[in-house]
Design a protein around this motif. Structure first.
Motif, PDB file in Angstrom:
ATOM      1  N   SER A  51      34.128  30.303  49.148  1.00 10.86           N
ATOM      2  CA  SER A  51      34.326  31.266  48.058  1.00 10.86           C
ATOM      3  C   SER A  51      33.262  31.075  46.992  1.00 10.86           C
ATOM      4  CB  SER A  51      35.709  31.080  47.433  1.00 10.86           C
ATOM      5  OG  SER A  51      36.695  31.375  48.377  1.00 10.86           O
ATOM      6  N   THR A  52      32.803  32.181  46.451  1.00  8.06           N
ATOM      7  CA  THR A  52      31.814  32.157  45.376  1.00  8.06           C
ATOM      8  C   THR A  52      32.249  33.119  44.280  1.00  8.06           C
ATOM      9  OG1 THR A  52      30.499  33.896  46.423  1.00  8.06           O
ATOM     10  CG2 THR A  52      29.899  31.611  46.938  1.00  8.06           C
ATOM     11  N   GLU A  53      31.730  32.884  43.082  1.00 12.15           N
ATOM     12  CA  GLU A  53      31.987  33.776  41.955  1.00 12.15           C
ATOM     13  C   GLU A  53      30.713  34.555  41.665  1.00 12.15           C
ATOM     14  OE1 GLU A  53      33.405  33.693  37.253  1.00 12.15           O
ATOM     15  OE2 GLU A  53      33.569  31.885  38.475  1.00 12.15           O
ATOM     16  N   GLN A  54      30.852  35.850  41.406  1.00 11.23           N
ATOM     17  CA  GLN A  54      29.710  36.708  41.138  1.00 11.23           C
ATOM     18  C   GLN A  54      30.141  37.838  40.204  1.00 11.23           C
ATOM     19  OE1 GLN A  54      27.937  38.003  44.797  1.00 11.23           O
ATOM     20  NE2 GLN A  54      26.560  39.431  43.802  1.00 11.23           N
ATOM     21  N   ASP A  55      29.225  38.287  39.383  1.00 13.38           N
ATOM     22  CA  ASP A  55      29.513  39.408  38.490  1.00 13.38           C
ATOM     23  C   ASP A  55      29.732  40.689  39.307  1.00 13.38           C
ATOM     24  OD1 ASP A  55      29.425  40.583  35.647  1.00 13.38           O
ATOM     25  OD2 ASP A  55      28.052  41.864  36.796  1.00 13.38           O
ATOM     26  N   HIS A  56      30.704  41.470  38.883  1.00 11.92           N
ATOM     27  CA  HIS A  56      30.976  42.767  39.509  1.00 11.92           C
ATOM     28  C   HIS A  56      31.243  43.769  38.392  1.00 11.92           C
ATOM     29  CE1 HIS A  56      32.250  45.581  42.582  1.00 11.92           C
ATOM     30  NE2 HIS A  56      33.379  45.793  41.934  1.00 11.92           N
ATOM     31  N   TRP A  57      30.223  44.503  38.019  1.00 12.74           N
ATOM     32  CA  TRP A  57      30.313  45.488  36.950  1.00 12.74           C
ATOM     33  C   TRP A  57      30.828  44.875  35.649  1.00 12.74           C
ATOM     34  CZ3 TRP A  57      27.701  49.690  38.117  1.00 12.74           C
ATOM     35  CH2 TRP A  57      27.577  50.051  39.451  1.00 12.74           C
ATOM     36  N   GLY A  58      30.313  43.684  35.325  1.00 17.43           N
ATOM     37  CA  GLY A  58      30.674  43.021  34.073  1.00 17.43           C
ATOM     38  C   GLY A  58      31.953  42.203  34.127  1.00 17.43           C
ATOM     39  N   ARG A  59      32.522  42.068  35.306  1.00 12.24           N
ATOM     40  CA  ARG A  59      33.753  41.284  35.474  1.00 12.24           C
ATOM     41  C   ARG A  59      33.536  40.235  36.561  1.00 12.24           C
ATOM     42  NH1 ARG A  59      35.395  46.411  34.421  1.00 12.24           N
ATOM     43  NH2 ARG A  59      36.878  46.636  32.736  1.00 12.24           N
ATOM     44  N   PRO A  60      34.214  39.101  36.444  1.00 11.14           N
ATOM     45  CA  PRO A  60      34.095  38.088  37.503  1.00 11.14           C
ATOM     46  C   PRO A  60      34.760  38.568  38.793  1.00 11.14           C
ATOM     47  CG  PRO A  60      35.160  37.179  35.529  1.00 11.14           C
ATOM     48  CD  PRO A  60      35.050  38.650  35.334  1.00 11.14           C
ATOM     49  N   SER A  61      34.054  38.398  39.889  1.00  9.72           N
ATOM     50  CA  SER A  61      34.645  38.684  41.197  1.00  9.72           C
ATOM     51  C   SER A  61      34.485  37.434  42.054  1.00  9.72           C
ATOM     52  CB  SER A  61      33.976  39.887  41.866  1.00  9.72           C
ATOM     53  OG  SER A  61      32.669  39.559  42.288  1.00  9.72           O
ATOM     54  N   PHE A  62      35.356  37.315  43.013  1.00  8.81           N
ATOM     55  CA  PHE A  62      35.344  36.165  43.904  1.00  8.81           C
ATOM     56  C   PHE A  62      35.218  36.703  45.316  1.00  8.81           C
ATOM     57  CE2 PHE A  62      37.176  35.109  39.957  1.00  8.81           C
ATOM     58  CZ  PHE A  62      36.619  33.868  39.662  1.00  8.81           C
ATOM     59  N   ARG A  63      34.303  36.096  46.065  1.00 12.68           N
ATOM     60  CA  ARG A  63      33.931  36.637  47.358  1.00 12.68           C
ATOM     61  C   ARG A  63      33.922  35.553  48.419  1.00 12.68           C
ATOM     62  NH1 ARG A  63      30.024  41.303  45.922  1.00 12.68           N
ATOM     63  NH2 ARG A  63      30.449  41.527  43.709  1.00 12.68           N
ATOM     64  N   VAL A  64      34.088  35.992  49.642  1.00  7.70           N
ATOM     65  CA  VAL A  64      33.885  35.145  50.802  1.00  7.70           C
ATOM     66  C   VAL A  64      32.938  35.922  51.708  1.00  7.70           C
ATOM     67  CG1 VAL A  64      36.030  35.957  51.917  1.00  7.70           C
ATOM     68  CG2 VAL A  64      34.952  33.832  52.673  1.00  7.70           C
ATOM     69  N   LYS A  65      31.793  35.322  52.005  1.00  8.26           N
ATOM     70  CA  LYS A  65      30.770  35.991  52.831  1.00  8.26           C
ATOM     71  C   LYS A  65      30.453  37.385  52.285  1.00  8.26           C
ATOM     72  CE  LYS A  65      30.397  32.765  56.008  1.00  8.26           C
ATOM     73  NZ  LYS A  65      29.174  32.052  56.260  1.00  8.26           N
ATOM     74  N   LYS A  66      30.285  37.471  50.980  1.00  8.02           N
ATOM     75  CA  LYS A  66      29.891  38.692  50.263  1.00  8.02           C
ATOM     76  C   LYS A  66      30.996  39.748  50.141  1.00  8.02           C
ATOM     77  CE  LYS A  66      25.017  38.159  51.342  1.00  8.02           C
ATOM     78  NZ  LYS A  66      23.811  38.799  51.841  1.00  8.02           N
ATOM     79  N   LYS A  67      32.182  39.479  50.668  1.00 10.16           N
ATOM     80  CA  LYS A  67      33.283  40.441  50.558  1.00 10.16           C
ATOM     81  C   LYS A  67      34.226  40.018  49.435  1.00 10.16           C
ATOM     82  CE  LYS A  67      35.060  42.508  54.049  1.00 10.16           C
ATOM     83  NZ  LYS A  67      35.837  42.766  55.276  1.00 10.16           N
ATOM     84  N   ILE A  68      34.505  40.928  48.531  1.00 13.06           N
ATOM     85  CA  ILE A  68      35.373  40.636  47.390  1.00 13.06           C
ATOM     86  C   ILE A  68      36.819  40.492  47.848  1.00 13.06           C
ATOM     87  CG2 ILE A  68      36.309  41.532  45.214  1.00 13.06           C
ATOM     88  CD1 ILE A  68      33.606  42.932  44.781  1.00 13.06           C
ATOM     89  N   PHE A  69      37.469  39.418  47.369  1.00  9.54           N
ATOM     90  CA  PHE A  69      38.905  39.276  47.605  1.00  9.54           C
ATOM     91  C   PHE A  69      39.683  39.198  46.297  1.00  9.54           C
ATOM     92  CE2 PHE A  69      37.331  34.918  47.611  1.00  9.54           C
ATOM     93  CZ  PHE A  69      38.300  34.189  46.934  1.00  9.54           C
ATOM     94  N   LEU A  70      38.982  39.067  45.166  1.00  9.66           N
ATOM     95  CA  LEU A  70      39.636  39.009  43.856  1.00  9.66           C
ATOM     96  C   LEU A  70      38.659  39.443  42.784  1.00  9.66           C
ATOM     97  CD1 LEU A  70      41.910  37.900  41.860  1.00  9.66           C
ATOM     98  CD2 LEU A  70      40.625  35.776  41.917  1.00  9.66           C
ATOM     99  N   THR A  71      39.123  40.271  41.879  1.00  9.96           N
ATOM    100  CA  THR A  71      38.363  40.618  40.679  1.00  9.96           C
ATOM    101  C   THR A  71      39.249  40.326  39.484  1.00  9.96           C
ATOM    102  OG1 THR A  71      37.220  42.384  41.859  1.00  9.96           O
ATOM    103  CG2 THR A  71      37.115  42.454  39.476  1.00  9.96           C
ATOM    104  N   LEU A  72      38.653  39.716  38.464  1.00  8.34           N
ATOM    105  CA  LEU A  72      39.395  39.415  37.233  1.00  8.34           C
ATOM    106  C   LEU A  72      39.064  40.426  36.155  1.00  8.34           C
ATOM    107  CD1 LEU A  72      39.238  35.545  36.684  1.00  8.34           C
ATOM    108  CD2 LEU A  72      41.245  36.964  37.055  1.00  8.34           C
ATOM    109  N   TRP A  73      40.077  40.809  35.414  1.00 11.41           N
ATOM    110  CA  TRP A  73      39.950  41.655  34.239  1.00 11.41           C
ATOM    111  C   TRP A  73      40.425  40.799  33.063  1.00 11.41           C
ATOM    112  CZ3 TRP A  73      39.140  47.256  34.417  1.00 11.41           C
ATOM    113  CH2 TRP A  73      38.777  47.689  35.677  1.00 11.41           C
ATOM    114  N   PRO A  74      39.557  39.939  32.525  1.00 15.64           N
ATOM    115  CA  PRO A  74      39.982  38.952  31.522  1.00 15.64           C
ATOM    116  C   PRO A  74      40.633  39.552  30.279  1.00 15.64           C
ATOM    117  CG  PRO A  74      37.793  38.433  32.336  1.00 15.64           C
ATOM    118  CD  PRO A  74      38.151  39.783  32.884  1.00 15.64           C
ATOM    119  N   ALA A  75      40.083  40.610  29.721  1.00 14.38           N
ATOM    120  CA  ALA A  75      40.644  41.185  28.494  1.00 14.38           C
ATOM    121  C   ALA A  75      42.062  41.697  28.707  1.00 14.38           C
ATOM    122  CB  ALA A  75      39.744  42.310  27.976  1.00 14.38           C
TER     123      ALA A  75
END
Length: 123
Positions: free
Chosen positions: A17-41
């Motif tokens: 798993s890696t963390e990467q920006d996704h349109w200004g929000r943290p996203s978490f991916r496995v092999k480049k596929k998103i499995f979680l996006t955070l909306w912190p606010a």
């Protein structure tokens, strides 16, 4: 309730798993596929579930789990209210989302560890 730092640690604890920006929000991916996006606010997470899993979680409590609006929700993308969700329920949804995004070859070599299994008696 589950805090953002705990969500981040849980997501990154899955194999490859890696963390990467996704349109200004943290996203978490496995092999480049998103499995979680955070909306912190909003203190919200978004995971992708199968149609059946999405239905089960939403039926459990639609104020905690509910489909993303529009076509994304119909594809399984599901909101999770972090202020309301129990940790074990969140882990269950996160585990299913990671498994859905991970390639089959990775699933064969990395079965979910105990730390990613929840104890259903705690629900």
């Amino acid at each position: 309730m589950i805090d953002l730092e705990t969500v981040r640690k849980l997501a990154l604890s899955f194999p490859e798993s890696t963390e990467q920006d996704h349109w200004g929000r943290p996203s978490f991916r496995v092999k480049k596929k998103i499995f979680l996006t955070l909306w912190p606010a909003e203190k919200r997470a978004v995971v992708k579930l199968s149609a059946i899993d999405q239905s089960v979680f939403c039926d459990y409590n639609e104020t905690i789990f509910y489909p993303v609006t529009g076509a994304w929700g119909k594809q399984g993308w599901t909101n999770i209210e972090l202020k309301k969700v129990r940790k074990n329920m969140f882990v269950d949804a996160l585990n299913l989302s990671w498994q859905g995004a991970a390639p089959k070859s990775l699933l064969k070599t990395n079965q979910p560890e105990e730390k990613h299994k929840s104890n259903s008696r705690k629900r």
